[in-house]
Every structure is written in C-alpha cells, then in structure tokens.
Design an enzyme around this catalytic site. Structure first.
Site, PDB file in Angstrom:
ATOM      1  N   ARG A  61       0.307  -0.930  -0.108  1.00  0.00           N
ATOM      2  CA  ARG A  61       0.018   0.278  -0.022  1.00  0.00           C
ATOM      3  C   ARG A  61       0.746   1.362  -0.292  1.00  0.00           C
ATOM      4  O   ARG A  61       0.717   2.054  -0.926  1.00  0.00           O
ATOM      5  CB  ARG A  61      -0.665  -0.033   0.998  1.00  0.00           C
ATOM      6  CG  ARG A  61      -2.304  -0.562   1.045  1.00  0.00           C
ATOM      7  CD  ARG A  61      -2.679  -1.586   2.757  1.00  0.00           C
ATOM      8  NE  ARG A  61      -2.189  -2.672   2.656  1.00  0.00           N
ATOM      9  CZ  ARG A  61      -1.774  -3.607   2.832  1.00  0.00           C
ATOM     10  NH1 ARG A  61      -2.434  -4.552   1.429  1.00  0.00           N
ATOM     11  NH2 ARG A  61      -1.241  -4.405   2.565  1.00  0.00           N
ATOM     12  N   THR A  62       1.349   1.245   1.158  1.00  0.00           N
ATOM     13  CA  THR A  62       2.718   3.002   1.453  1.00  0.00           C
ATOM     14  C   THR A  62       3.352   3.334  -0.379  1.00  0.00           C
ATOM     15  O   THR A  62       3.358   3.857  -0.749  1.00  0.00           O
ATOM     16  CB  THR A  62       3.149   2.963   2.011  1.00  0.00           C
ATOM     17  OG1 THR A  62       2.842   2.079   3.556  1.00  0.00           O
ATOM     18  CG2 THR A  62       3.725   4.515   2.938  1.00  0.00           C
ATOM     19  N   LYS A  90      25.685  -4.916  -0.514  1.00  0.00           N
ATOM     20  CA  LYS A  90      27.281  -5.327  -0.248  1.00  0.00           C
ATOM     21  C   LYS A  90      27.987  -4.358   0.285  1.00  0.00           C
ATOM     22  O   LYS A  90      29.096  -3.982   0.819  1.00  0.00           O
ATOM     23  CB  LYS A  90      27.754  -4.368  -2.148  1.00  0.00           C
ATOM     24  CG  LYS A  90      27.341  -5.236  -3.023  1.00  0.00           C
ATOM     25  CD  LYS A  90      27.856  -4.276  -4.676  1.00  0.00           C
ATOM     26  CE  LYS A  90      27.090  -4.614  -5.548  1.00  0.00           C
ATOM     27  NZ  LYS A  90      27.472  -3.563  -7.057  1.00  0.00           N
ATOM     28  N   ARG A 112      10.767   3.640   3.663  1.00  0.00           N
ATOM     29  CA  ARG A 112      11.303   2.500   4.551  1.00  0.00           C
ATOM     30  C   ARG A 112      12.188   1.875   4.872  1.00  0.00           C
ATOM     31  O   ARG A 112      12.769   1.509   3.652  1.00  0.00           O
ATOM     32  CB  ARG A 112      10.082   2.082   4.059  1.00  0.00           C
ATOM     33  CG  ARG A 112       8.889   0.558   4.911  1.00  0.00           C
ATOM     34  CD  ARG A 112       8.218  -0.602   4.729  1.00  0.00           C
ATOM     35  NE  ARG A 112       6.977   1.232   5.058  1.00  0.00           N
ATOM     36  CZ  ARG A 112       5.894   0.000   5.011  1.00  0.00           C
ATOM     37  NH1 ARG A 112       5.812  -1.366   4.530  1.00  0.00           N
ATOM     38  NH2 ARG A 112       4.705   1.136   5.097  1.00  0.00           N
ATOM     39  N   HIS A 140       4.738   5.604  11.729  1.00  0.00           N
ATOM     40  CA  HIS A 140       4.262   5.645  10.593  1.00  0.00           C
ATOM     41  C   HIS A 140       2.843   6.886   9.642  1.00  0.00           C
ATOM     42  O   HIS A 140       2.444   6.855   9.584  1.00  0.00           O
ATOM     43  CB  HIS A 140       3.587   4.858   9.950  1.00  0.00           C
ATOM     44  CG  HIS A 140       3.429   4.157   8.712  1.00  0.00           C
ATOM     45  ND1 HIS A 140       3.481   4.889   7.637  1.00  0.00           N
ATOM     46  CD2 HIS A 140       3.225   2.942   8.059  1.00  0.00           C
ATOM     47  CE1 HIS A 140       3.364   3.943   6.075  1.00  0.00           C
ATOM     48  NE2 HIS A 140       2.966   3.031   6.949  1.00  0.00           N
TER      49      HIS A 140
HETATM   50  N1   CP Z   1      -0.572   0.070   5.750  1.00  0.00           N
HETATM   51  C1   CP Z   1       0.811  -0.307   5.295  1.00  0.00           C
HETATM   52  O1   CP Z   1       1.794   0.055   5.284  1.00  0.00           O
HETATM   53  O2   CP Z   1       0.622  -1.175   3.968  1.00  0.00           O
HETATM   54  P1   CP Z   1       1.959  -1.821   3.468  1.00  0.00           P
HETATM   55  O3   CP Z   1       3.536  -2.435   4.179  1.00  0.00           O
HETATM   56  O4   CP Z   1       1.780  -2.482   2.601  1.00  0.00           O
HETATM   57  O5   CP Z   1       2.683  -0.579   2.728  1.00  0.00           O
END
Ligand code: CP
Length: 501
Positions: A61-62, A90, A112, A140
């Site tokens: 999603r993100t 590496k 991320r 998040h």
């Molecule tokens: N909600 C969320 O962070 O989903 P993903 O891990 O799929 O990005």
C-alpha cells in the site's frame, strides 16, 4: 510557505491546524481524482520533478499509493522496492545510498527502513523533503494522515469521540503515530486492547495523558470494541518480536470476528492499516464486505492524502494556509548555576580524604554514578589521582536520598565541555573547584537541553539507527524531556540519564 520543503518524519511535528489543512486539501484532491479533473491534481505537470522511493522493507500500500500519487501529480519516480538487486546487499550504508539519490537531483525521498529513527537521520542528512513511510517500530506518519482522513470522513469529526486501538501496540508503528496524532484533538477517549506483552509503550501513554486523552485498557477485544465509534485493529508484528512464544499467545486473542462485530455500536467503523496476515488474521475474512468495514476505503485514501503531502512539501500548494505553524522548541545551552560558597569549617567525619591543594570535587550525584563519571571523564586513561565512593549524605541523613556519589580528582579542572558531560549523565550534582585547599567556585549542574558528545553514550533501543552495531555511523544525540530524562533525537526512546552510558 508553511509546508514547502518540510520533512514528514513524525506526526508530532504538525500542529492541529496543519493536520486539518492537509485533510481539507486531501478531500478536494479525492473529489478531483474521482472525477478525473486532471487539471486540479496534476500540479507538477511540466516541472520535471522526481520522487525517489527507497523501500528497504516490504510494502504494497504505502509504496504503491505514493507512486500512484506522484504519477497523478505529474512527477517521475525512481528507487527500489526491497534491497535485493541493490548495493545495500554489498554493505552500503543508508547515508551513502541517500547521497546517491540527492546526487541524481531527486526532489524528495520516500523511505521505509527497518531501523527506528532512520527517517529523522535522513532528514538531518539531506536538504530535500523526506517522507517517513515507516521506520522500524517507531512511526508511520503518512499512514496516520490517511487514518485521520478516514475517521473524519466516517464520523464527520476528530474531536469528542471514542477511538479504539488494538492488536500490536508495542511494535506497531501505525498505532504509535495514530496515538500521538490523537493528542492534537480534544475530548478523545481512547480504548486500548492488546496482549499484555504488546502493550502501548509507557512514554506514549504519558504523552496522551498529559494531553488530556482519556485512556482505558481492556482485558478483551470485545469489551474494547463495544466502547468505540471507530476501532483501529492492527497486525501482530511477528517480524519485530524477539520471543515467538509471545506471538502465539497474542494472536490467539487478537482476531476481530463477526461475533465481535455484532456487539458494536450503530455507525461503528472497523479500520486496519493492512495487511491482514491470512495465516493469523487480525480480522476475519468474512467481514471484508461488511458495511462497517472501512479498511478498503481507508487504504484508497492513501492516494489523495499522499498526493497532497507531496504537493505541499514541493511547494505546489499551501499558499492559502493561515493557521498555527509548528515550531521546534527553542534549545538553551544554559546548564550551569553558580552557587554561593559557604564558609564552613572542614568536616571531621568524612570518610574520604579531601583535596588538600588543587582539584575538583563532584558531589551530590546519584549513588554509584561515580564509577560512570570516572569513565566519561577518562580519569584512568589520563592517569589522574582520584577518589570515588558512594557515601552517607550528612546534610540529609534521614531522607531517602541519604546516600550519594562523590568523585574527587586531584590537579584537575573541568572544561565547559566536560562540565556538560557531567551535567548530562548526573544532572543535579554539584561541582566544586578547589584551589590551594579552598573552594573557589561551586556550580550546580542541570540537564542540558541537548545531550551529545558524551563518551560511550548509546541509545537504549537496540533497533535505533544510532546504535553502533548497525554500522550506520550515526552519532547518538539526546534531547531533554524532564529533570533527569532524555529521549533519543532519532528514535525518541525515553531514558533516564543514568542509562545513557
Ligand atoms: N499500511 C501499510 O503500511 O501497508 P504496506 O506495508 O502494504 O505498505
């Protein structure tokens, strides 16, 4: 402009006015996207803007919603989805990888990363906007914006309502950011449920209580769900749990079932940041089409909210904002108070030999801190003559603080930097400068607003980017949160000063 060039690394860095403004703009974007009014959302058209998506951890999603948002805005995208096939394999550091994307003239980075505080490090390291798409178990915040958007869309408000958060409150970064965001609103009653081993961190509970959020913890998911207007269910973060026996216990009590749904209020909404683990479902599959299940709409809200966040940070909108702007609290470098010197006859009952000529006496430390101070002041490496002990405090023999740490170092004065180090690990202590057997200066030290450069200092959070074992060459930095507590600048772990070395 309030938003241009801003990082989005933590939800705390936004005022209520700013959050509401983002949500209002995102609502307009959602309408424009649904109606395919391209001229209203393709704000970057012809500007040759490039977003780098650096995803060190899995995501559907993100990553996708940021990519779609950037493309709908008219940006190009680059980056990676998982580290296989990159030079991270590496052994490349985050710092060097970030440098590359800046060198390629990317206009923003969406990242991320598994280490807590990695996004704050990136924001400190680079001059382009950084979007935290999840940093370890820390935060998040762009998820929270779409969560707030969904709650407001469903209830029509973000004040005066019953919010539930359940599942993994310890390792779940979405739960942490949402809890912090709720402190910006009034009259929020928060209902929590988790297995006891996955409870909300104490410092977040304190933050919410200080902000007036009424927090109740329930023994079962059913009881928590019954009390809420919206329940935010979360996945147990198996990949972050050190003890998998706890995982088995937690998952057995954490599924939101049809039976629980039957007991919820009219108008109730069930949210989830997703994904749901099909092998250990946090929501029963048969609820996916239930009218009270909001999580598909919620995930869809990722595009208009993230499109808005990108447009604001890149200066493509935001001119008409006129609310309260977030300001970092001002740091002071003042940590020394000069005390009067009392003309007292030397005490006869002292158990350690006083300094007869020149030197320094650090007094009124917490018991047993003297050993730590000998380390941070490198007393042994310098081959200083010293005496260190925890002794009876004659001034308060009957109090709880009847013992104290003391360190006497012959023929030594302390530089301002060394005084700051002493203040950082032993706030509240006194420092006496001795010349020719008499006290010439006496100081009381307070905890400095910023704590850094203390030899051997380390964040107590093993998942923090600043820990040496991660080899990211990030020097630890702390900021004061109370008279004797600090928090890590990067991952925001709260610690007592006695724990930092
Ligand atoms: N909600 C969320 O962070 O989903 P993903 O891990 O799929 O990005």
């Amino acid at each position: 402009m309030a938003f241009a060039n801003r990082d989005l690394t933590g939800i705390q860095d936004f005022t209520r006015d700013e959050l509401m403004y983002v949500l209002d703009k995102a609502a307009l974007m959602k309408q424009a996207l649904h109606a395919r009014k391209v001229d209203r959302y393709r704000l970057a058209a012809g500007k040759d803007l490039l977003a780098a998506l650096l995803f060190y951890e899995n995501s559907t999603r993100t990553r996708t919603s940021f990519e779609v948002a950037a493309q709908r805005l008219g940006m190009n995208v680059t980056g990676f989805a998982g580290v296989d096939g990159t030079s991270v394999k590496k052994g490349e550091s985050l710092r060097h990888t970030l440098d590359m994307y800046e060198a390629y003239q990317c206009d923003c980075i969406i990242m991320r990363h598994p280490l807590d505080g990695s996004a704050r490090f990136a924001a400190e390291h680079l001059g382009i906007p950084i979007f935290n798409a999840g940093d370890g178990k820390h935060e998040h915040p762009t998820q929270t914006l779409l969560d707030l958007f969904t709650i407001r869309e469903h209830l029509g408000r973000l004040d005066d309502f019953d919010m539930g958060i359940s599942g993994d409150l310890k390792f779940g970064r979405t739960a942490h950011s949402l809890a912090i965001a709720l402190t910006k609103f009034t009259g929020v009653r928060l209902h929590l449920f988790s297995h006891p081993s996955l409870a909300m961190p104490q410092e977040l509970l304190e933050l919410m209580q200080e902000a007036g959020v009424e927090v109740t913890v329930y023994p079962t998911l059913t009881e928590a769900a019954q009390k809420t207007d919206v329940l935010y269910q979360t996945r147990i973060q198996k990949e972050r749990m050190p003890d998998l026996t706890e995982y088995d216990k937690a998952k057995s009590i954490s599924e939101f079932t049809s039976k629980i749904m039957e007991k919820t209020r009219d108008g109730f909404g069930l949210m989830h940041p997703l994904p749901v683990d099909k092998a250990a479902p946090s929501i029963a599959a048969e609820l996916d089409k239930h009218p009270k299940a909001l999580y598909k709409i919620q995930a869809g809200n990722g595009v208009p909210t993230r499109l808005t966040e990108l447009a604001l940070a890149l200066g493509l909108m935001g001119n008409d904002f006129n609310g309260e702007v977030f300001r970092e609290s001002v740091c002071s470098d003042d940590f020394v108070e000069l005390l009067p010197i009392k003309d007292k006859p030397p005490r006869k009952d002292v158990s350690i030999r006083p300094i007869r000529n020149n030197g320094v006496v650090i007094d009124h430390m917490a018991p047993y801190m003297e050993e730590i101070l000998t380390q941070v002041l490198k007393v042994r490496e310098r081959r200083d003559i010293y005496r260190a002990a925890t002794v009876k405090a004659a001034s308060r023999p009957d109090s709880k603080e009847s013992i104290k740490g003391m360190l006497m170092i012959e023929d030594r004065t302390l530089t301002e930097n060394e005084l700051k180090i002493v203040a950082s690990v032993s706030p509240g202590c006194t420092v006496n400068i001795i010349e020719n057997g008499t006290v010439t200066f006496k100081y009381q030290l307070r905890l400095p607003d910023r704590v850094c450069d203390v030899p051997g200092m380390m964040c107590t959070n093993k998942g923090c980017i600043s820990r040496p074992e991660h080899q990211e060459s990030v020097s630890p930095r702390m900021v004061k949160v109370g008279d004797s507590r600090v928090k890590c600048y990067y991952c925001e772990q709260v610690m007592n000063t006695s724990q930092i070395v």
